[in-house]
Enzyme design. Sequence first.
Site, short mmCIF file in Angstrom:
data_model
loop_
_atom_site.label_atom_id
_atom_site.label_comp_id
_atom_site.label_asym_id
_atom_site.label_seq_id
_atom_site.Cartn_x
_atom_site.Cartn_y
_atom_site.Cartn_z
CG ASP A 35 -11.24 2.78 118.00
OD1 ASP A 35 -10.31 1.85 117.28
OD2 ASP A 35 -12.21 3.67 117.67
CE LYS A 144 -12.50 1.24 115.30
NZ LYS A 144 -13.27 2.98 115.06
CB CYS A 177 -15.20 3.47 117.75
SG CYS A 177 -14.72 4.98 116.58
#
EC number: 3.5.1.110
Length: 239
Positions: A35, A144, A177
């Site tokens: 991310d 995702k 995450c």
Amino acid sequence: MSSPITPLSPGCVMLPARPEPVPVDPKTTAVIVIDMQNAYASPGGYLDLAGFDISGAAKVIHEIKGVLEVARSAGMQVIYFQNGWDDQYVEAGGPGSPNWWKSNALKTMRAKPELQGKLLARGQWDYELVDELKPQPGDIQLHKTRYSGFFNSQLDSVLRARGIRHLVFVGIATNVCVESTLRDGFFLEYFGTVLEDATHQAGPEFVQKAALFNIESFFGWVSTTADFKGTFGQLAPRT
């Protein structure tokens, strides 16, 4: 004191880590970039707008850039994740999903309707990877919709098709995450190592320490960018 870990293949080299060195074979290793989007690492992105401190993101970007150069040269697969949803937020789930209630991006948009459609929506600036870390030929990009990169994604099949057993994690956020994906990988029998100075937390500094403690104590290993580059940067470039 921990027992030495048995190498899984003859190509393994020992990466210094906590709680003990871990054997890593570049041919069966992927670097998972979690991310590194404007949402998490740029002023004006989701985390910034939601009130989180992103002052450490610039250093993380710099560290990841150096890690990826070494990883590619050593023959490791690089996999980028981008977190988010469709522009109508169908993938985010409605009130029947806990994600709808716990996602700070969704809560921020409900509190600030003018941001609706801008945060973590595919096609928007917020969703895009930061300019400094654009994928290179041979890298893989995956999408995702929840904290874990293994949830409803192609990650497991991508890894198994390439014989990958060891995952090296970098990115943001360590306690959300990054840790979620490493934990799920542990349950699927992947070895996971996080490079602590190539990650940054969402929240106070103590949550970074807590996440790293959890990882090295229960789910994987913790190393540094210097040790990673020192270990794999000396290998002959692989083509």
